[in-house]
Design an enzyme around this catalytic site. Structure first.
Site, PDB file in Angstrom:
ATOM      1  N   ASP A  25       6.011  13.624  11.775  1.00 17.75           N
ATOM      2  CA  ASP A  25       5.967  13.446  10.319  1.00 17.75           C
ATOM      3  C   ASP A  25       4.550  13.678   9.783  1.00 17.75           C
ATOM      4  OD1 ASP A  25       7.157  13.008   7.869  1.00 17.75           O
ATOM      5  OD2 ASP A  25       6.958  10.834   7.959  1.00 17.75           O
ATOM      6  N   LYS A  42       2.008  -3.286   8.772  1.00 19.73           N
ATOM      7  CA  LYS A  42       3.253  -2.553   8.576  1.00 19.73           C
ATOM      8  C   LYS A  42       4.409  -3.417   9.046  1.00 19.73           C
ATOM      9  CE  LYS A  42       5.461   1.788   9.996  1.00 19.73           C
ATOM     10  NZ  LYS A  42       5.261   2.992  10.824  1.00 19.73           N
ATOM     11  N   VAL A  74       4.033  -0.917   4.246  1.00 16.11           N
ATOM     12  CA  VAL A  74       2.663  -1.268   4.624  1.00 16.11           C
ATOM     13  C   VAL A  74       2.030  -2.129   3.538  1.00 16.11           C
ATOM     14  CG1 VAL A  74       0.386  -0.401   5.283  1.00 16.11           C
ATOM     15  CG2 VAL A  74       2.432   0.891   5.898  1.00 16.11           C
ATOM     16  N   LEU A 133       0.825  -1.208   0.000  1.00 15.71           N
ATOM     17  CA  LEU A 133       0.000   0.000   0.000  1.00 15.71           C
ATOM     18  C   LEU A 133       0.857   1.254   0.000  1.00 15.71           C
ATOM     19  CD1 LEU A 133      -2.718  -1.015   2.638  1.00 15.71           C
ATOM     20  CD2 LEU A 133      -3.004  -0.896   0.159  1.00 15.71           C
ATOM     21  N   GLY A 134       2.049   1.148   0.580  1.00 16.31           N
ATOM     22  CA  GLY A 134       2.941   2.297   0.646  1.00 16.31           C
ATOM     23  C   GLY A 134       4.144   2.015   1.515  1.00 16.31           C
ATOM     24  N   SER A 135       5.120   2.920   1.464  1.00 20.98           N
ATOM     25  CA  SER A 135       6.333   2.782   2.273  1.00 20.98           C
ATOM     26  C   SER A 135       6.641   4.114   2.939  1.00 20.98           C
ATOM     27  CB  SER A 135       7.521   2.358   1.406  1.00 20.98           C
ATOM     28  OG  SER A 135       7.283   1.111   0.797  1.00 20.98           O
ATOM     29  N   GLY A 136       7.267   4.045   4.100  1.00 18.15           N
ATOM     30  CA  GLY A 136       7.641   5.254   4.807  1.00 18.15           C
ATOM     31  C   GLY A 136       7.934   4.952   6.256  1.00 18.15           C
ATOM     32  N   GLY A 137       8.468   5.967   6.954  1.00 14.77           N
ATOM     33  CA  GLY A 137       8.790   5.753   8.360  1.00 14.77           C
ATOM     34  C   GLY A 137       9.819   4.657   8.513  1.00 14.77           C
ATOM     35  N   PHE A 138       9.466   3.630   9.292  1.00 13.42           N
ATOM     36  CA  PHE A 138      10.377   2.531   9.555  1.00 13.42           C
ATOM     37  C   PHE A 138      10.144   1.316   8.668  1.00 13.42           C
ATOM     38  CE2 PHE A 138      10.881   4.121  14.122  1.00 13.42           C
ATOM     39  CZ  PHE A 138      12.108   4.688  13.827  1.00 13.42           C
TER      40      PHE A 138
END
Length: 355
Positions: free
Chosen positions: A197, A103, A89, A81-86
């Site tokens: 963020d 996640k 997802v 669904l997406g990527s980001g942070g640590f």
């Protein structure tokens, strides 16, 4: 002599009573903490050395650990669904009626593990209509999983900058909902939480297009008597407050600035790091402030919102004013999120009474 002995005796009794009182209070707090965690968590080992912990969730309790892990092991790039942070997802489909957002956090350093546990402590008891719910988590020597409710309409980022036009009523409702969620984190959670963020891709939309603040992989806990924290630098270019680059300290007022950028994004329909801005060596906030300086505010509003009613145009102007308050260069001048919520909510009340 007798008086001296008597005084010593009473002092000794007082000290002993004080120490015993402290011990009793500490035991009571410990029992309360233990009872709270026993009620809210149900942990059990899973094959392969991992452990799953479920918070109070009727949805997750209906899924066996073996079934959950079996489905998890089948996840692939098409489920992202997406990527980001640590981490990344994924959409995890259990059956026709049960779907989660999972996640995955790759473990590798003690610093990352500390961030993971800090995140869980912050999220375990958070229940708010404008915050994405954490149903549970899975931890193992190789990776960790956070199990969220799935938001069917994705992120504000993908919706706002996609092919479908988002009308002003929806944008306003999303702004108010996101503000309420952030305000809850800042002022109603104990310890208070600084998100670090805030951006449109971390504002998700449920089936009613209501805003839900997400992604606490970068969240930082803050004790009530602290004004800032200093850990690793985190955030997204285009949303970061200017003082962040000088101090590296995350503050609530830094989150307020980031939310101001999101408001501009809702008003302009433009990304903070749009290609046009990149070519000119600028960003959304700098461009908007230049437009205001030249008294050309009319060019700020998204073309897709042209033709809105007089009432909606007034609401846009009011939201624009709130955005500029959030984007004040001096952190102390920016409003707290509680004030931002009140200002946004008042817009509807004032415009209704005018028409």
């Amino acid at each position: 002599m007798a008086n001296a002995k008597e005084t010593t005796f009473y002092i000794t009794i007082s000290v002993v009573a004080f120490v015993i009182g402290k011990i009793v209070i500490a035991l009571l707090f410990y029992k309360r903490w233990k009872r709270k965690h026993t009620i809210h968590e149900n942990g059990f080992p899973v094959k392969g050395g991992g452990k799953m912990v479920m918070f109070r969730s009727q949805l997750l309790n209906s899924v066996s650990s073996d079934m959950f892990m079996k489905k998890t092991h089948k996840l692939s790039n098409k489920d992202i669904l997406g990527s980001g942070g640590f981490g990344t997802v994924y959409r995890l489909v259990i059956d026709d009626s049960t779907t989660f957002a999972v996640k995955r956090l790759n473990r590798g350093t003690s610093e990352r593990d500390r961030g993971f546990h800090r995140e869980l402590e912050a999220m375990a008891d958070i229940k708010h209509r404008n915050i994405v719910t954490l149903h549970g988590y899975f931890t193992s020597p190789h990776y960790n999983l956070l199990i969220y409710e799935l938001m069917p309409n994705g992120s504000l980022d993908s919706f706002l900058h996609g092919r479908k036009a988002l009308d002003w009523a929806s944008r306003y409702r999303i702004a108010v909902g996101a503000a309420r969620g952030i305000s809850y984190l800042h002022h109603d959670c104990i310890p208070h939480i600084i998100h670090r963020d805030i951006k449109s891709s971390n504002i998700l939309l449920d089936h009613n297009m209501e805003a839900r603040v997400s992604d606490f992989g970068l969240a930082t806990l803050m004790e009530p008597d602290k004004t800032h924290v200093s850990t690793f630098v985190a955030g997204t270019f285009g949303y970061l407050a200017p003082e962040y680059f000088d101090t590296g300290k995350a503050t609530m007022k830094g989150d307020v600035y980031s939310f101001g950028v999101v408001l501009l994004e809702l008003l302009t329909g433009r990304k903070p790091t749009d290609d046009e801005f990149f070519e000119e060596g600028t960003k959304l906030v700098t461009w908007v402030k230049g437009v205001v300086r030249d008294q050309r505010e009319e060019v700020v509003i998204d073309n897709r919102l042209r033709g809105s009613s007089v009432q909606e145009n007034e609401e846009m102007n009011d939201v624009f004013g709130i955005a500029m308050m959030c984007l004040e260069p001096e952190p102390a001048i920016r409003p707290a999120m509680t004030e931002v919520v009140k200002l946004l909510e008042y817009i509807k009340l004032s415009t209704r009474s005018s028409f």
